[in-house]
Design a protein around this motif. Structure first.
Motif, PDB file in Angstrom:
ATOM      1  N   TRP A 161     -83.603 -48.497  14.522  1.00 27.00           N
ATOM      2  CA  TRP A 161     -83.569 -48.511  16.249  1.00 27.00           C
ATOM      3  C   TRP A 161     -83.822 -47.182  16.673  1.00 27.00           C
ATOM      4  O   TRP A 161     -83.420 -46.217  16.135  1.00 27.00           O
ATOM      5  CB  TRP A 161     -82.096 -48.796  16.683  1.00 27.00           C
ATOM      6  CG  TRP A 161     -81.735 -50.452  16.218  1.00 27.00           C
ATOM      7  CD1 TRP A 161     -80.748 -50.670  15.464  1.00 27.00           C
ATOM      8  CD2 TRP A 161     -82.233 -51.639  16.939  1.00 27.00           C
ATOM      9  NE1 TRP A 161     -80.597 -52.203  15.551  1.00 27.00           N
ATOM     10  CE2 TRP A 161     -81.497 -52.680  16.491  1.00 27.00           C
ATOM     11  CE3 TRP A 161     -83.253 -51.924  18.075  1.00 27.00           C
ATOM     12  CZ2 TRP A 161     -81.639 -54.122  16.918  1.00 27.00           C
ATOM     13  CZ3 TRP A 161     -83.381 -53.041  18.460  1.00 27.00           C
ATOM     14  CH2 TRP A 161     -82.577 -54.286  17.893  1.00 27.00           C
ATOM     15  N   LEU A 162     -84.866 -47.279  17.708  1.00 24.02           N
ATOM     16  CA  LEU A 162     -84.955 -46.103  18.550  1.00 24.02           C
ATOM     17  C   LEU A 162     -83.891 -45.878  19.318  1.00 24.02           C
ATOM     18  O   LEU A 162     -83.253 -46.544  19.980  1.00 24.02           O
ATOM     19  CB  LEU A 162     -86.349 -46.212  19.397  1.00 24.02           C
ATOM     20  CG  LEU A 162     -87.515 -46.565  18.450  1.00 24.02           C
ATOM     21  CD1 LEU A 162     -88.402 -46.686  19.577  1.00 24.02           C
ATOM     22  CD2 LEU A 162     -87.951 -45.413  17.675  1.00 24.02           C
ATOM     23  N   CYS A 206     -79.589 -46.208  14.063  1.00 19.25           N
ATOM     24  CA  CYS A 206     -80.257 -45.766  15.242  1.00 19.25           C
ATOM     25  C   CYS A 206     -81.155 -44.456  14.613  1.00 19.25           C
ATOM     26  O   CYS A 206     -80.619 -43.555  14.038  1.00 19.25           O
ATOM     27  CB  CYS A 206     -79.443 -45.555  16.242  1.00 19.25           C
ATOM     28  SG  CYS A 206     -78.563 -46.988  16.973  1.00 19.25           S
ATOM     29  N   TRP A 207     -82.184 -43.967  15.179  1.00 23.03           N
ATOM     30  CA  TRP A 207     -82.915 -42.863  14.967  1.00 23.03           C
ATOM     31  C   TRP A 207     -83.377 -42.151  16.218  1.00 23.03           C
ATOM     32  O   TRP A 207     -83.985 -42.919  17.088  1.00 23.03           O
ATOM     33  CB  TRP A 207     -83.997 -43.166  14.011  1.00 23.03           C
ATOM     34  CG  TRP A 207     -84.987 -41.938  13.690  1.00 23.03           C
ATOM     35  CD1 TRP A 207     -84.638 -41.234  12.462  1.00 23.03           C
ATOM     36  CD2 TRP A 207     -86.334 -41.760  14.189  1.00 23.03           C
ATOM     37  NE1 TRP A 207     -85.765 -40.223  12.428  1.00 23.03           N
ATOM     38  CE2 TRP A 207     -86.606 -40.569  13.412  1.00 23.03           C
ATOM     39  CE3 TRP A 207     -86.874 -42.181  15.269  1.00 23.03           C
ATOM     40  CZ2 TRP A 207     -88.013 -39.863  13.885  1.00 23.03           C
ATOM     41  CZ3 TRP A 207     -88.071 -41.485  15.530  1.00 23.03           C
ATOM     42  CH2 TRP A 207     -88.722 -40.349  14.900  1.00 23.03           C
ATOM     43  N   PHE A 247     -84.347 -40.894  22.931  1.00 21.18           N
ATOM     44  CA  PHE A 247     -85.626 -40.899  23.820  1.00 21.18           C
ATOM     45  C   PHE A 247     -84.853 -41.061  25.317  1.00 21.18           C
ATOM     46  O   PHE A 247     -84.176 -42.219  25.344  1.00 21.18           O
ATOM     47  CB  PHE A 247     -86.526 -42.175  23.345  1.00 21.18           C
ATOM     48  CG  PHE A 247     -86.975 -41.965  22.027  1.00 21.18           C
ATOM     49  CD1 PHE A 247     -88.270 -41.040  21.658  1.00 21.18           C
ATOM     50  CD2 PHE A 247     -86.500 -42.470  20.893  1.00 21.18           C
ATOM     51  CE1 PHE A 247     -88.620 -40.786  20.532  1.00 21.18           C
ATOM     52  CE2 PHE A 247     -86.974 -42.252  19.724  1.00 21.18           C
ATOM     53  CZ  PHE A 247     -88.137 -41.267  19.476  1.00 21.18           C
ATOM     54  N   MET A 299     -89.270 -44.191  25.410  1.00 18.13           N
ATOM     55  CA  MET A 299     -88.858 -45.478  24.513  1.00 18.13           C
ATOM     56  C   MET A 299     -90.050 -46.346  23.930  1.00 18.13           C
ATOM     57  O   MET A 299     -90.533 -46.738  22.812  1.00 18.13           O
ATOM     58  CB  MET A 299     -87.788 -46.195  24.830  1.00 18.13           C
ATOM     59  CG  MET A 299     -86.449 -45.155  25.111  1.00 18.13           C
ATOM     60  SD  MET A 299     -85.139 -46.177  25.489  1.00 18.13           S
ATOM     61  CE  MET A 299     -84.743 -47.000  23.887  1.00 18.13           C
ATOM     62  N   ALA A 345     -92.729 -44.544  22.007  1.00 18.86           N
ATOM     63  CA  ALA A 345     -92.017 -44.287  20.432  1.00 18.86           C
ATOM     64  C   ALA A 345     -92.429 -45.781  19.709  1.00 18.86           C
ATOM     65  O   ALA A 345     -92.743 -45.714  18.689  1.00 18.86           O
ATOM     66  CB  ALA A 345     -90.818 -43.925  20.459  1.00 18.86           C
ATOM     67  N   ALA A 346     -91.992 -46.726  20.531  1.00 23.42           N
ATOM     68  CA  ALA A 346     -92.341 -48.388  19.871  1.00 23.42           C
ATOM     69  C   ALA A 346     -93.640 -48.455  19.594  1.00 23.42           C
ATOM     70  O   ALA A 346     -93.952 -48.802  18.672  1.00 23.42           O
ATOM     71  CB  ALA A 346     -91.856 -49.073  20.834  1.00 23.42           C
ATOM     72  N   LEU A 373     -92.445 -46.317  15.593  1.00 23.76           N
ATOM     73  CA  LEU A 373     -91.228 -45.290  15.034  1.00 23.76           C
ATOM     74  C   LEU A 373     -89.936 -46.184  14.967  1.00 23.76           C
ATOM     75  O   LEU A 373     -89.054 -45.666  14.572  1.00 23.76           O
ATOM     76  CB  LEU A 373     -91.113 -44.013  15.904  1.00 23.76           C
ATOM     77  CG  LEU A 373     -92.140 -43.206  16.239  1.00 23.76           C
ATOM     78  CD1 LEU A 373     -92.015 -42.090  16.976  1.00 23.76           C
ATOM     79  CD2 LEU A 373     -92.681 -42.633  14.755  1.00 23.76           C
ATOM     80  N   GLY A 374     -89.795 -47.203  15.751  1.00 26.55           N
ATOM     81  CA  GLY A 374     -88.563 -48.170  15.221  1.00 26.55           C
ATOM     82  C   GLY A 374     -88.676 -49.298  16.238  1.00 26.55           C
ATOM     83  O   GLY A 374     -89.782 -49.624  17.315  1.00 26.55           O
ATOM     84  N   VAL A 404     -86.939 -51.618  19.133  1.00 23.54           N
ATOM     85  CA  VAL A 404     -86.318 -50.903  20.785  1.00 23.54           C
ATOM     86  C   VAL A 404     -85.735 -51.892  21.664  1.00 23.54           C
ATOM     87  O   VAL A 404     -86.217 -53.069  21.460  1.00 23.54           O
ATOM     88  CB  VAL A 404     -87.552 -50.396  21.234  1.00 23.54           C
ATOM     89  CG1 VAL A 404     -88.596 -51.185  21.842  1.00 23.54           C
ATOM     90  CG2 VAL A 404     -87.091 -49.328  22.741  1.00 23.54           C
TER      91      VAL A 404
END
Length: 308
Positions: A181-182, A204-205, A208, A214, A217-218, A222-223, A225
């Motif tokens: 998860w972001l 979780c990583w 943001f 967020m 990043a999604a 990257l993860g 969200v």
């Protein structure tokens, strides 16, 4: 004693930086210093010490602060009283929004109102902090409150729409869904949401700090969200997971000060803001069909994901 000098004193006491105080007041940092120094000269005492942490009130400054705040409250009440009786559909209305997505939604939704009332000037800003409407920091505020939390009783408060979250992944990376998860803050709130989700085993990583970050990043894969549906469903590059864990976590509210209840331009903007959210209700409550995604995008959807 000049009220403007007192205002500069109060702003510097709160911001602790002459540049930040100047930015807040819309003046140069040298103007802030000049005003404060003029007040110190008039009173014959130093009000601030300059430290590594910025400008800190001296004992004399601390003693002056409560009285200066009372003056500020009286000046704000006087200004609101005059503004509250203004029947003109002209002048500036300051509207503060909780995030950029809401601000953009309102910019589009208020276009017809602006055309119909060209004398009304909108001043829109994005800020998550609790603006003090009693100090006229804003005329109207759109704010998020957790489910069950009521707005301050001294304000005119109107519930607008629910804030519903769902799980999303980047469409471009959906052939192999991320395994984390972001992160966002507060971390304990996210941990509780993850623990109750269909993907509770994923860590979780990162952190943001804004919805825009967020989403970016999604997009980068990257993860996974968690996003409000009014954000995620409006992003063609994102898709909702089949196990979207749709949850109503908060509500958006429309807030203003009761002294401005009869101000014609503020009343008009309030009414149109509320209508924008009413028209966009499906976007906020998580119902589908609010946005069209690229043609053919559904054909290569992997198992475990569905269209936003």
């Amino acid at each position: 004693m000049d009220w403007n000098d007192i205002l500069h004193f109060l702003t510097l006491a709160r911001m602790k930086s002459v540049r930040a105080a100047g930015s807040c007041l819309g003046v140069s940092h040298s103007t802030v210093l000049r005003r404060v120094e003029a007040l110190e000269a008039q009173l014959g005492t130093r009000l601030f010490d300059r430290t590594r942490d910025g400008y800190v009130l001296t004992a004399a400054g601390e003693q002056m602060l409560p009285g200066a705040e009372r003056v500020e409250q009286e000046m704000a009440a006087l200004a609101r009283g005059v503004a509250g009786a203004d029947e003109r559909l002209a002048g500036r209305v300051t509207l503060t929004c909780c995030d950029g997505y809401v601000a953009r939604l309102l910019l589009a939704g208020l276009r017809d109102m602006c055309a119909a009332h060209p004398g009304i000037e909108l001043a829109i800003n994005v800020d998550t902090r609790a603006f003090d409407l009693s100090r006229s920091e804003a005329d109207i505020a759109v704010r998020t409150l957790r489910c069950g939390v009521q707005p301050p009783s001294h304000l005119i408060a109107q519930p607008l729409v629910p804030l519903v979250i769902a799980n999303y992944a980047a469409r471009a990376h959906a052939d192999r869904l991320p395994t984390r998860w972001l992160g966002f803050e507060p971390a304990d709130a996210q941990a509780a949401l993850v623990a109750q989700s269909s993907h509770a085993d994923l860590p979780c990583w990162g952190v943001f700090s804004s919805l825009e970050l967020m989403v970016d990043a999604a997009h980068a894969g990257l993860g996974l969200v968690m996003l409000p549906t009014y954000v995620g469903d409006g992003e063609p590059q994102l898709l909702r997971l089949a196990q979207a864990d749709i949850r109503h976590v908060a509500d958006l509210w429309l807030l203003s000060h009761p002294d401005l209840r009869d101000n014609a331009r503020i009343r008009t903007v309030r009414r149109h803001v509320a209508q924008v959210f009413a028209d966009q209700q499906p976007l906020f409550d998580g119902r589908r069909g609010c946005f069209s995604h690229p043609a053919g995008a559904d054909s290569d959807r992997p198992d475990g994901a569905q269209p936003a």
